[in-house]
Design a protein around this motif. Sequence first.
Motif, PDB file in Angstrom:
ATOM      1  N   UNK A  24       8.119   9.661  -3.070  1.00  0.00           N
ATOM      2  CA  UNK A  24       7.136   8.789  -2.806  1.00  0.00           C
ATOM      3  C   UNK A  24       6.109   8.290  -3.957  1.00  0.00           C
ATOM      4  N   UNK A  25       5.505   8.977  -4.721  1.00  0.00           N
ATOM      5  CA  UNK A  25       4.426   8.478  -5.847  1.00  0.00           C
ATOM      6  C   UNK A  25       5.419   7.673  -6.635  1.00  0.00           C
ATOM      7  N   UNK A  26       6.650   7.857  -6.994  1.00  0.00           N
ATOM      8  CA  UNK A  26       7.397   7.285  -7.760  1.00  0.00           C
ATOM      9  C   UNK A  26       7.823   5.804  -7.409  1.00  0.00           C
ATOM     10  N   UNK A  27       7.730   5.586  -6.119  1.00  0.00           N
ATOM     11  CA  UNK A  27       8.381   4.378  -5.444  1.00  0.00           C
ATOM     12  C   UNK A  27       6.949   3.453  -5.025  1.00  0.00           C
ATOM     13  N   UNK A  28       5.886   3.874  -4.939  1.00  0.00           N
ATOM     14  CA  UNK A  28       4.687   3.290  -4.609  1.00  0.00           C
ATOM     15  C   UNK A  28       3.345   4.249  -4.890  1.00  0.00           C
ATOM     16  N   UNK A  29       2.520   3.462  -5.516  1.00  0.00           N
ATOM     17  CA  UNK A  29       0.932   4.574  -5.763  1.00  0.00           C
ATOM     18  C   UNK A  29       0.483   4.922  -4.286  1.00  0.00           C
ATOM     19  N   UNK A  30       0.197   6.046  -4.600  1.00  0.00           N
ATOM     20  CA  UNK A  30      -0.550   6.565  -3.286  1.00  0.00           C
ATOM     21  C   UNK A  30      -1.847   5.861  -2.950  1.00  0.00           C
ATOM     22  N   UNK A  31      -2.075   5.212  -2.046  1.00  0.00           N
ATOM     23  CA  UNK A  31      -3.228   4.583  -1.601  1.00  0.00           C
ATOM     24  C   UNK A  31      -3.426   4.879  -0.120  1.00  0.00           C
ATOM     25  N   UNK A  32      -4.661   4.401   0.134  1.00  0.00           N
ATOM     26  CA  UNK A  32      -5.081   4.958   1.435  1.00  0.00           C
ATOM     27  C   UNK A  32      -4.284   4.170   2.549  1.00  0.00           C
ATOM     28  N   UNK A  33      -4.060   2.876   2.164  1.00  0.00           N
ATOM     29  CA  UNK A  33      -3.058   2.164   3.184  1.00  0.00           C
ATOM     30  C   UNK A  33      -1.546   2.987   3.351  1.00  0.00           C
ATOM     31  N   UNK A  34      -1.010   3.357   1.978  1.00  0.00           N
ATOM     32  CA  UNK A  34       0.161   4.220   2.011  1.00  0.00           C
ATOM     33  C   UNK A  34       0.239   5.277   2.795  1.00  0.00           C
ATOM     34  N   UNK A  35      -0.844   6.044   2.545  1.00  0.00           N
ATOM     35  CA  UNK A  35      -1.080   7.373   3.317  1.00  0.00           C
ATOM     36  C   UNK A  35      -1.252   7.142   4.869  1.00  0.00           C
ATOM     37  N   UNK A  36      -1.985   6.206   5.203  1.00  0.00           N
ATOM     38  CA  UNK A  36      -2.185   5.579   6.551  1.00  0.00           C
ATOM     39  C   UNK A  36      -0.918   5.593   7.445  1.00  0.00           C
ATOM     40  N   UNK A  37       0.044   4.762   6.511  1.00  0.00           N
ATOM     41  CA  UNK A  37       1.180   4.388   7.143  1.00  0.00           C
ATOM     42  C   UNK A  37       2.195   5.733   7.461  1.00  0.00           C
ATOM     43  N   UNK A  38       2.167   6.480   6.427  1.00  0.00           N
ATOM     44  CA  UNK A  38       2.816   7.716   6.320  1.00  0.00           C
ATOM     45  C   UNK A  38       2.444   8.578   7.476  1.00  0.00           C
ATOM     46  N   UNK A  39       1.007   8.608   7.952  1.00  0.00           N
ATOM     47  CA  UNK A  39       0.690   9.311   8.957  1.00  0.00           C
ATOM     48  C   UNK A  39       0.826   8.724  10.578  1.00  0.00           C
ATOM     49  N   UNK A  40       1.193   7.525  10.523  1.00  0.00           N
ATOM     50  CA  UNK A  40       1.451   7.118  11.709  1.00  0.00           C
ATOM     51  C   UNK A  40       2.604   7.367  12.615  1.00  0.00           C
TER      52      UNK A  40
END
Length: 81
Positions: free
Chosen positions: A65-81
Amino acid sequence: SLEHELELCKKMLMADERNFHCWNYRRWVAERAGVAPQDELDFAKEKILYNFSNYSAWHYRSKLLPRLAPLTASTLASELE
């Protein structure tokens, strides 16, 4: 060849889908073979959909995942949905 090694990993993971050493080796081979991270993410997703409790596949996914997109708050939030 690296392509042969990827196929061998695929066969080994069919026999033992949670083989952490094989997953780790696959990551090493895929990086050297220039396999697109998205392709590897798709492979991991296929294994996760087959067996949701395959923690080795989840770990592999977490490394991609970090290689595809930087880990941001919005990325993390979408993973936890």
